[in-house]
Design a protein around this motif. Structure first.
Motif, mmCIF file in Angstrom:
data_model
loop_
_atom_site.group_PDB
_atom_site.id
_atom_site.type_symbol
_atom_site.label_atom_id
_atom_site.label_comp_id
_atom_site.label_asym_id
_atom_site.label_seq_id
_atom_site.Cartn_x
_atom_site.Cartn_y
_atom_site.Cartn_z
ATOM 1 N N LEU A 9 -10.206 42.721 83.066
ATOM 2 C CA LEU A 9 -9.306 42.443 84.177
ATOM 3 C C LEU A 9 -7.983 43.202 84.029
ATOM 4 O O LEU A 9 -7.442 43.310 82.932
ATOM 5 C CB LEU A 9 -9.022 40.935 84.170
ATOM 6 N N ALA A 10 -7.498 43.723 85.143
ATOM 7 C CA ALA A 10 -6.160 44.336 85.144
ATOM 8 C C ALA A 10 -5.573 44.155 86.530
ATOM 9 O O ALA A 10 -6.305 44.047 87.515
ATOM 10 C CB ALA A 10 -6.235 45.807 84.786
ATOM 11 N N HIS A 11 -4.246 44.080 86.590
ATOM 12 C CA HIS A 11 -3.640 43.962 87.910
ATOM 13 C C HIS A 11 -2.314 44.708 88.022
ATOM 14 O O HIS A 11 -1.462 44.617 87.149
ATOM 15 C CB HIS A 11 -3.403 42.508 88.289
ATOM 16 N N SER A 12 -2.181 45.445 89.114
ATOM 17 C CA SER A 12 -0.913 46.098 89.423
ATOM 18 C C SER A 12 -0.475 45.665 90.813
ATOM 19 O O SER A 12 -1.305 45.498 91.705
ATOM 20 C CB SER A 12 -1.077 47.614 89.386
ATOM 21 N N VAL A 18 -0.288 54.285 88.152
ATOM 22 C CA VAL A 18 -0.648 55.445 87.349
ATOM 23 C C VAL A 18 -0.756 55.031 85.875
ATOM 24 O O VAL A 18 -1.839 54.789 85.355
ATOM 25 C CB VAL A 18 0.362 56.600 87.546
ATOM 26 N N GLY A 19 0.389 54.911 85.225
ATOM 27 C CA GLY A 19 0.376 54.594 83.792
ATOM 28 C C GLY A 19 0.286 53.095 83.556
ATOM 29 O O GLY A 19 0.285 52.291 84.484
ATOM 30 N N GLU A 20 0.189 52.742 82.271
ATOM 31 C CA GLU A 20 0.080 51.350 81.870
ATOM 32 C C GLU A 20 1.278 50.514 82.339
ATOM 33 O O GLU A 20 1.129 49.342 82.689
ATOM 34 C CB GLU A 20 -0.043 51.286 80.350
ATOM 35 N N ASP A 21 2.458 51.138 82.365
ATOM 36 C CA ASP A 21 3.669 50.424 82.782
ATOM 37 C C ASP A 21 3.584 49.914 84.215
ATOM 38 O O ASP A 21 4.319 49.010 84.602
ATOM 39 C CB ASP A 21 4.897 51.336 82.662
ATOM 40 N N ASP A 22 2.711 50.515 85.002
ATOM 41 C CA ASP A 22 2.577 50.092 86.399
ATOM 42 C C ASP A 22 1.758 48.811 86.547
ATOM 43 O O ASP A 22 1.633 48.273 87.644
ATOM 44 C CB ASP A 22 1.907 51.199 87.227
ATOM 45 N N TYR A 23 1.184 48.347 85.440
ATOM 46 C CA TYR A 23 0.322 47.163 85.499
ATOM 47 C C TYR A 23 1.032 45.905 85.000
ATOM 48 O O TYR A 23 1.552 45.881 83.879
ATOM 49 C CB TYR A 23 -0.949 47.383 84.674
ATOM 50 N N ALA A 24 1.049 44.852 85.839
ATOM 51 C CA ALA A 24 1.599 43.560 85.422
ATOM 52 C C ALA A 24 0.648 42.894 84.434
ATOM 53 O O ALA A 24 1.056 42.178 83.527
ATOM 54 C CB ALA A 24 1.813 42.660 86.628
ATOM 55 N N LEU A 25 -0.654 43.129 84.617
ATOM 56 C CA LEU A 25 -1.650 42.706 83.625
ATOM 57 C C LEU A 25 -2.362 43.944 83.125
ATOM 58 O O LEU A 25 -2.936 44.695 83.908
ATOM 59 C CB LEU A 25 -2.680 41.746 84.233
ATOM 60 N N SER A 44 9.118 34.672 80.276
ATOM 61 C CA SER A 44 9.176 34.901 81.709
ATOM 62 C C SER A 44 8.865 36.364 82.027
ATOM 63 O O SER A 44 9.353 37.273 81.362
ATOM 64 C CB SER A 44 10.580 34.523 82.190
ATOM 65 N N GLY A 45 8.003 36.600 83.009
ATOM 66 C CA GLY A 45 7.688 37.963 83.430
ATOM 67 C C GLY A 45 6.511 38.598 82.711
ATOM 68 O O GLY A 45 6.163 39.743 82.992
ATOM 69 N N CYS A 46 5.857 37.868 81.787
ATOM 70 C CA CYS A 46 4.775 38.491 81.014
ATOM 71 C C CYS A 46 3.451 38.508 81.765
ATOM 72 O O CYS A 46 2.488 39.114 81.312
ATOM 73 C CB CYS A 46 4.615 37.816 79.652
ATOM 74 N N GLY A 47 3.373 37.810 82.909
ATOM 75 C CA GLY A 47 2.152 37.881 83.712
ATOM 76 C C GLY A 47 1.369 36.583 83.838
ATOM 77 O O GLY A 47 0.234 36.592 84.330
#
Ligand code: ADP
Ligand code: MG
Length: 361
Positions: A9-12, A18-25, A44-47
């Motif tokens: 699972l991944a979520h942006s 594009v890169g990993e930084d763009d993904y909240a998960l 807070s903010g970790c997803g």
């Protein structure tokens, strides 16, 4: 009830990540066993909310699958998932009475009137609102409204899971403890899969049998409270759990020896050559002082906290704490810090590394 699997699972929130930084998960593979009492813990903010909303179906993940008992529900709407969710802030119908608010999820499912009456009475007792069932929700305090939200989350017995997203934020501190106890009792009684999101380690450790720790869009460890304390899989778990958190020191590890600030620290097992940033982690509970052996440390402050003392010290510029039980002598000037070898974890780029000769640890 259901066993819930999150697969690759991944979520942006961005349209074209594009890169990993763009993904909240980032990539998450995780199984929630049927009937487990879980806490989902992280800053807070970790997803955490993102993950919960993907499980309940409020959001569709950018990648990967959600499975309930092996069935792919990634594209199934919330109604089909049979999940109860309680949010951080109250979601109640102001114009309805407390009774009707609590009965709503049951009426929606077409339950019979006698069952609804009994069930509402029971839940009202649990949230301590039995004598307010006839009142309109409008005019109640935020506290009371949130209790109704909690009640609504717990009222159905036929759900696959109940998800709580920091549900006690607006609740009065003395009531918090009581409600958490009620939730735990509810879990024992009905055995629903429960996921309780919090950023508070005490809340997590008292509610859950298993804790999922998240950091920066990743699950860094799933374990019992004891496992998280004794064997943090990631330095973040070490810092975040425990008070004070685990000490982490830069080190060079050679076989059974860690070199810290130019001093040898014996380990309980040997490690292979490590790459990346190498550190050792030791809980303050396993640090002692000694007149001759150990690593030189400068004591900055000693705090008396009830049954034990916290010694705040420094090794070559890194803060290192020790928790000394009642009756232990405070360190004398010139004393060195000694770390219990079997309690030292070795980390490379923040992840715990297994020793080579496993059986000795
Ligand atoms: P938590 O519940 O652990 O505090 P969230 O799941 O709410 O974390 O947020 C994870 C990350 O996703 C954060 O960086 C947050 O800013 C971002 N985020 C959350 N919701 C949205 C949204 N609707 N749009 C864009 N970014 C969001
Ligand atoms: Mg949140």
């Amino acid at each position: 009830m259901a066993r819930i699997v999150l697969s690759n699972l991944a979520h942006s929130y961005l349209p074209n990540p594009v890169g990993e930084d763009d993904y909240a998960l980032k990539t998450i593979d995780l199984t929630w066993e049927d009937g487990g009492a879980y806490a989902l813990l992280g800053a807070s903010g970790c997803g955490k909310s993102t993950l919960l909303n993907i499980i309940s179906g409020l959001m569709r993940p950018s990648r990967g699958k959600v499975l309930f008992d092996g069935r792919d529900v990634t594209d199934a709407p919330t109604t089909e998932r049979n999940i109860a969710q309680v949010f951080q802030f109250p979601v109640v119908y102001d114009t309805m009475t407390v009774r009707d608010n609590l009965a709503f999820p049951l009426r929606n499912r077409g339950m019979d009137a006698a069952y609804i009456r009994d069930r509402v009475q029971k839940i009202a007792g649990m949230i301590d609102m039995a004598d307010q069932l006839g009142r309109k929700a409008r005019g109640l305090t935020a506290d009371e409204k949130q209790k109704i939200s909690l009640g609504r989350g717990m009222v159905r017995e036929d759900v696959n899971a109940i998800l709580f997203d920091e549900p006690l934020t607006v609740i009065d501190p003395h009531l918090k403890w009581e409600l958490r106890t009620q939730l735990k009792q509810l879990h024992r009684q009905f055995g629903h899969t429960m996921i309780y999101v919090t950023h508070d380690q005490t809340e997590a450790l008292t509610f859950a049998d298993r804790v999922v720790v998240m950091h920066d869009g990743r699950v860094v460890q799933l374990g019992t409270p004891e496992e998280l304390f004794e064997r943090p899989a990631h330095t973040f778990v070490g810092y975040f759990i425990g008070s004070p958190g685990m000490n982490v020191l830069d080190a060079r590890v050679e076989g059974r020896i860690a070199h810290v600030a130019g001093h040898a620290v014996p380990l309980a097992a040997a490690y292979a050559n490590l790459t990346g940033r190498v550190q050792i982690g030791i809980r303050p509970e396993y640090v002692r002082f000694d007149g001759s052996a150990g690593v030189p440390a400068t004591v900055k402050r000693i705090e008396d906290v009830g049954r034990h003392r916290i010694v705040r010290a420094d090794i070559a510029g890194t803060a290192v704490n020790a928790v000394l039980p009642e009756g232990t002598d405070v360190p004398s000037p010139g004393d060195r810090m000694v770390f219990a070898p079997e309690q030292i974890g070795v980390y490379a780029d923040d992840w715990r590394v297994a020793p080579v000769d496993r059986e000795t640890v």
